[in-house]
Write a protein that holds these residues in place. Structure first.
Motif: not given
Length: 175
Positions: A81-87, A100-101, A103-108
């Motif tokens: 799930a983390r790899a999919d989110l980063i992709t 260093g972020l 999941d929610s910080a990446i989405r924001k």
């Protein structure tokens, strides 16, 4: 020599005055030792109960922490799930930093107005403000209009004019 009768362990014994004094002193020492022994036993039991409570608390904490340990399958799911989110984040915003972020910080970071608006091509940029807030679509006024319909009523389907109802403002027509 006068004899005195002293009771030792429930048995009367005749002894001299000096012997009676020694026996009385020994009986007092035995009573003091028994009191000290009872106090020591009581404090020992209290200390054992405190240690048992502390160990039970530690055991519960260990059990709770063991429950939080991820199984291999759960860990694989979270990594995927983390790899999919980063992709997806890099597909939407090329320059977003994900190290260093959370999941929610990446989405924001990906959907923040500053980063999202400058990445969209000019043909895809919205021309008006979003409809999420009703007041953002209303023009700024210096004084409220008392007869104006409420914002929620203005955007309801029933408030829209139909063919049988005239529109409030005349339609534009090329003349």
């Amino acid at each position: 020599m006068t004899l005195k009768t002293v009771t030792v362990d429930g048995i009367p014994v005749e002894v001299t005055d000096q012997g009676a004094t020694v026996i009385g002193t020994l009986q007092q020492r035995i009573a003091d030792a028994n009191t000290k022994l009872a106090d020591a036993e009581k404090s020992h039991q209290t200390a054992l109960a405190a240690k048992d409570a502390e160990m039970a608390k530690k055991g519960a904490e260990i059990d709770a922490l063991k429950g939080k340990i991820l199984s291999d399958a759960d860990l694989d799911k979270r990594v995927q799930a983390r790899a999919d989110l980063i992709t997806k984040a890099h597909a939407i915003a090329k320059d977003v930093k994900t190290e260093g972020l959370s999941d929610s910080a990446i989405r924001k970071a990906v959907v923040s107005p500053n980063s999202a608006m400058r990445r969209l091509p000019t043909s895809r940029k919205p021309t008006s403000t979003p409809a999420s807030t009703c007041s953002s679509r209303m023009p700024a006024r210096t004084a409220p209009i008392p007869s104006a319909p409420s914002c929620s009523r203005a955007f309801r389907r029933s408030a829209m004019p139909t063919r049988s109802q005239p529109m409030l403002t005349p339609r534009w027509s090329p003349t």
